[in-house]
Write a protein that holds these residues in place. Structure first.
Motif, PDB file in Angstrom:
ATOM      1  N   ALA A 185       0.830  -1.210   0.000  1.00  0.00           N
ATOM      2  CA  ALA A 185       0.000   0.000   0.000  1.00  0.00           C
ATOM      3  C   ALA A 185       0.860   1.255   0.000  1.00  0.00           C
ATOM      4  N   THR A 186       1.961   1.254   0.755  1.00  0.00           N
ATOM      5  CA  THR A 186       2.857   2.414   0.752  1.00  0.00           C
ATOM      6  C   THR A 186       3.347   2.690  -0.661  1.00  0.00           C
ATOM      7  N   HIS A 187       3.750   1.647  -1.364  1.00  0.00           N
ATOM      8  CA  HIS A 187       4.240   1.751  -2.744  1.00  0.00           C
ATOM      9  C   HIS A 187       3.142   2.244  -3.681  1.00  0.00           C
ATOM     10  N   GLU A 188       1.971   1.628  -3.617  1.00  0.00           N
ATOM     11  CA  GLU A 188       0.896   1.977  -4.542  1.00  0.00           C
ATOM     12  C   GLU A 188       0.337   3.369  -4.271  1.00  0.00           C
ATOM     13  N   VAL A 189       0.226   3.760  -3.004  1.00  0.00           N
ATOM     14  CA  VAL A 189      -0.214   5.120  -2.694  1.00  0.00           C
ATOM     15  C   VAL A 189       0.809   6.127  -3.205  1.00  0.00           C
ATOM     16  N   GLY A 190       2.085   5.742  -3.210  1.00  0.00           N
ATOM     17  CA  GLY A 190       3.103   6.596  -3.818  1.00  0.00           C
ATOM     18  C   GLY A 190       2.791   6.873  -5.274  1.00  0.00           C
ATOM     19  N   HIS A 191       2.378   5.848  -6.029  1.00  0.00           N
ATOM     20  CA  HIS A 191       1.970   6.053  -7.423  1.00  0.00           C
ATOM     21  C   HIS A 191       0.753   6.969  -7.493  1.00  0.00           C
ATOM     22  N   TRP A 192      -0.210   6.756  -6.621  1.00  0.00           N
ATOM     23  CA  TRP A 192      -1.423   7.580  -6.588  1.00  0.00           C
ATOM     24  C   TRP A 192      -1.064   9.045  -6.339  1.00  0.00           C
ATOM     25  N   MET A 193       0.063   9.264  -5.643  1.00  0.00           N
ATOM     26  CA  MET A 193       0.554  10.619  -5.373  1.00  0.00           C
ATOM     27  C   MET A 193       1.595  11.073  -6.401  1.00  0.00           C
ATOM     28  N   ASN A 194       1.636  10.397  -7.545  1.00  0.00           N
ATOM     29  CA  ASN A 194       2.441  10.816  -8.690  1.00  0.00           C
ATOM     30  C   ASN A 194       3.913  10.423  -8.628  1.00  0.00           C
ATOM     31  N   LEU A 195       4.273   9.443  -7.819  1.00  0.00           N
ATOM     32  CA  LEU A 195       5.639   8.935  -7.833  1.00  0.00           C
ATOM     33  C   LEU A 195       5.766   7.795  -8.839  1.00  0.00           C
ATOM     34  N   ARG A 196       6.916   7.750  -9.512  1.00  0.00           N
ATOM     35  CA  ARG A 196       7.202   6.704 -10.479  1.00  0.00           C
ATOM     36  C   ARG A 196       8.084   5.639  -9.835  1.00  0.00           C
ATOM     37  N   HIS A 197       8.188   4.508 -10.481  1.00  0.00           N
ATOM     38  CA  HIS A 197       9.164   3.518 -10.035  1.00  0.00           C
ATOM     39  C   HIS A 197      10.547   4.136 -10.083  1.00  0.00           C
ATOM     40  N   ILE A 198      11.398   3.765  -9.156  1.00  0.00           N
ATOM     41  CA  ILE A 198      12.683   4.445  -9.019  1.00  0.00           C
ATOM     42  C   ILE A 198      13.600   4.218 -10.213  1.00  0.00           C
ATOM     43  N   TRP A 199      13.403   3.132 -10.972  1.00  0.00           N
ATOM     44  CA  TRP A 199      14.228   2.889 -12.162  1.00  0.00           C
ATOM     45  C   TRP A 199      13.606   3.490 -13.420  1.00  0.00           C
TER      46      TRP A 199
ATOM     47  N   GLY B 111      28.143   6.777 -14.107  1.00  0.00           N
ATOM     48  CA  GLY B 111      28.618   7.139 -12.770  1.00  0.00           C
ATOM     49  C   GLY B 111      28.582   6.003 -11.777  1.00  0.00           C
ATOM     50  N   THR B 112      28.040   4.847 -12.176  1.00  0.00           N
ATOM     51  CA  THR B 112      27.886   3.676 -11.306  1.00  0.00           C
ATOM     52  C   THR B 112      27.465   4.044  -9.880  1.00  0.00           C
ATOM     53  N   PRO B 113      26.344   4.745  -9.746  1.00  0.00           N
ATOM     54  CA  PRO B 113      25.905   5.141  -8.395  1.00  0.00           C
ATOM     55  C   PRO B 113      25.449   3.945  -7.563  1.00  0.00           C
ATOM     56  N   VAL B 114      25.484   4.115  -6.250  1.00  0.00           N
ATOM     57  CA  VAL B 114      24.877   3.136  -5.348  1.00  0.00           C
ATOM     58  C   VAL B 114      23.367   3.289  -5.466  1.00  0.00           C
ATOM     59  N   GLU B 115      22.671   2.203  -5.706  1.00  0.00           N
ATOM     60  CA  GLU B 115      21.228   2.275  -5.879  1.00  0.00           C
ATOM     61  C   GLU B 115      20.514   2.405  -4.533  1.00  0.00           C
ATOM     62  N   MET B 116      19.420   3.147  -4.543  1.00  0.00           N
ATOM     63  CA  MET B 116      18.616   3.374  -3.348  1.00  0.00           C
ATOM     64  C   MET B 116      17.581   2.255  -3.239  1.00  0.00           C
ATOM     65  N   THR B 117      18.074   1.045  -3.017  1.00  0.00           N
ATOM     66  CA  THR B 117      17.200  -0.127  -3.029  1.00  0.00           C
ATOM     67  C   THR B 117      16.188  -0.127  -1.899  1.00  0.00           C
TER      68      THR B 117
ATOM     69  N   SER C  89      24.770   0.455  -9.400  1.00  0.00           N
ATOM     70  CA  SER C  89      24.205   0.514 -10.733  1.00  0.00           C
ATOM     71  C   SER C  89      25.336   0.500 -11.763  1.00  0.00           C
ATOM     72  N   THR C  90      25.064  -0.007 -12.951  1.00  0.00           N
ATOM     73  CA  THR C  90      26.043   0.083 -14.042  1.00  0.00           C
ATOM     74  C   THR C  90      25.709   1.246 -14.964  1.00  0.00           C
ATOM     75  N   CYS C  91      24.754   2.082 -14.547  1.00  0.00           N
ATOM     76  CA  CYS C  91      24.417   3.275 -15.318  1.00  0.00           C
ATOM     77  C   CYS C  91      25.531   4.308 -15.166  1.00  0.00           C
TER      78      CYS C  91
ATOM     79  N   THR D 296      20.244   6.828 -10.333  1.00  0.00           N
ATOM     80  CA  THR D 296      19.770   6.137 -11.524  1.00  0.00           C
ATOM     81  C   THR D 296      19.984   4.639 -11.366  1.00  0.00           C
ATOM     82  N   HIS D 297      18.906   3.893 -11.448  1.00  0.00           N
ATOM     83  CA  HIS D 297      18.956   2.438 -11.299  1.00  0.00           C
ATOM     84  C   HIS D 297      19.015   1.765 -12.665  1.00  0.00           C
ATOM     85  N   ASN D 298      19.720   0.641 -12.717  1.00  0.00           N
ATOM     86  CA  ASN D 298      19.665  -0.189 -13.928  1.00  0.00           C
ATOM     87  C   ASN D 298      18.241  -0.637 -14.210  1.00  0.00           C
ATOM     88  N   ASP D 299      17.600  -1.133 -13.151  1.00  0.00           N
ATOM     89  CA  ASP D 299      16.321  -1.816 -13.292  1.00  0.00           C
ATOM     90  C   ASP D 299      15.728  -1.943 -11.903  1.00  0.00           C
ATOM     91  N   LYS D 300      14.613  -2.607 -11.803  1.00  0.00           N
ATOM     92  CA  LYS D 300      13.998  -2.904 -10.508  1.00  0.00           C
ATOM     93  C   LYS D 300      14.884  -3.860  -9.719  1.00  0.00           C
TER      94      LYS D 300
END
Length: 315
Positions: free
Chosen positions: A223-237, A271-277, A267-269, A252-256
């Motif tokens: 529900a936390t995730h889906e309400v985030g979408h309802w509030m206009n948040l996208r998947h992090i990747w 700058g190879t950032p650490v993903e906010m998993t 991430s391999t995107c 920037t994430h490679n993928d989910k």
């Protein structure tokens, strides 16, 4: 800073989350991974309402302008929640205790009161945020049904297909709790969609902390995730390889990501950032997601501004 590239495809995402295993006869403990099946839903929405792209692009332009000009909500936002329970079995007819436990989780997660909030790594400590939104259970509506599953075509939201119509959707968040089918955890409608189908649908097995809730999705984070979408948040990747979630302070994430990734996960995107998993908008298990970012907070706040797509929810 990631690029915020807008297109009809980028802004027209109605998300649904499901596992990547084949549906089995006994679904009780089958779901072990989240997976997005949004493309089929997206295509159906585009065919049904070609003007949706225009509306969502307008909402996105409004959101980005509000963030750039720092014109964001600085007052109290309290969301009344209507829980519509559609049940065939006793397990699907979830208890009042289970329903209240989900409201409690939302209040903790959206106000940084969750016990695992302090687990956010030092790297992200400077951007972790309390969104500052309160959820209040307004009413529970129950309806017995003979349906074994509801799918993702919004049938549960329509009386004509045996469901329950939303109650005051412009001022109340409607949640439909039912068996969606195909191991789907839940899905949400973004701002800009029709009010007659506005809200969040969640499978009863993954709603709240008790009763039918099943690990690894038994902590109310669906529900936390889906309400985030309802509030206009996208998947992090950004629903693309090295895509953009339209938020500048999330890596920037490679993928989910699935399960409980070991930190740091790189991430391999560029700058190879650490993903906010551990972000609520990834696809990790409930016990592995526990933060929103300041940029996500700003994005949410914009829709509640005067002139914003959910301004009617402000007190």
């Amino acid at each position: 800073m990631k690029k915020l590239i807008l297109s009809a495809t980028a802004v027209l995402l109605l998300f649904s989350c499901q596992n990547d295993q084949n549906e089995t006869a006994n679904e009780t403990n089958a779901v072990t991974q989240r997976k997005c099946a949004s493309q089929d839903v997206l295509e159906a929405q585009l065919k049904a309402d070609p003007t949706l792209a225009i509306r969502m692009n307008q909402i996105e332009a409004f959101t980005q302008n509000a963030i750039l000009t720092k014109r964001l909500v600085n007052g109290k936002i309290e969301i009344p929640v209507v829980v519509n329970v559609l049940y065939r079995t006793a397990a699907e007819n979830i208890s009042a205790t289970q329903i209240q436990s989900q409201i409690d989780v939302l209040n903790k997660d959206y106000n940084a009161l969750n016990s695992d909030y302090n687990s956010v790594p030092a790297l992200f400590a400077g951007v972790k945020a309390s969104v500052g939104i309160t959820f209040v259970l307004d009413q529970v509506v129950r309806k017995s049904t003979t349906k074994t599953s509801w799918g993702t075509n919004d049938a549960m939201k329509k009386t004509s297909t045996g469901g329950l119509a939303p109650i005051s959707p412009t001022t109340k968040l409607n949640m439909w709790v039912c068996t969606i089918g195909s191991d789907i955890l839940g899905y949400a409608q973004f701002p800009g969609g029709a009010s007659a189908t506005d809200g969040v649908a969640i499978d009863s097995r993954f709603f709240g902390l008790s009763g039918s809730a099943n690990a690894p999705f038994n902590l109310g984070r669906t529900a936390t995730h889906e309400v985030g979408h309802w509030m206009n948040l996208r998947h992090i990747w950004g629903d693309a390889t090295c895509g953009s979630d339209l938020v500048s302070d999330t890596p920037t994430h490679n993928d989910k990501n699935f399960g409980s990734p070991t930190y740091p996960h790189y991430s391999t995107c560029s700058g190879t950032p650490v993903e906010m998993t551990m972000n609520y908008m990834d696809y990790t298990d409930d016990n592995a997601m526990y933060m929103f970012s300041a940029g996500q907070k700003s994005r949410i706040s914009a829709i509640f501004l005067s002139g914003g797509s959910r301004a009617s929810f402000r007190l």
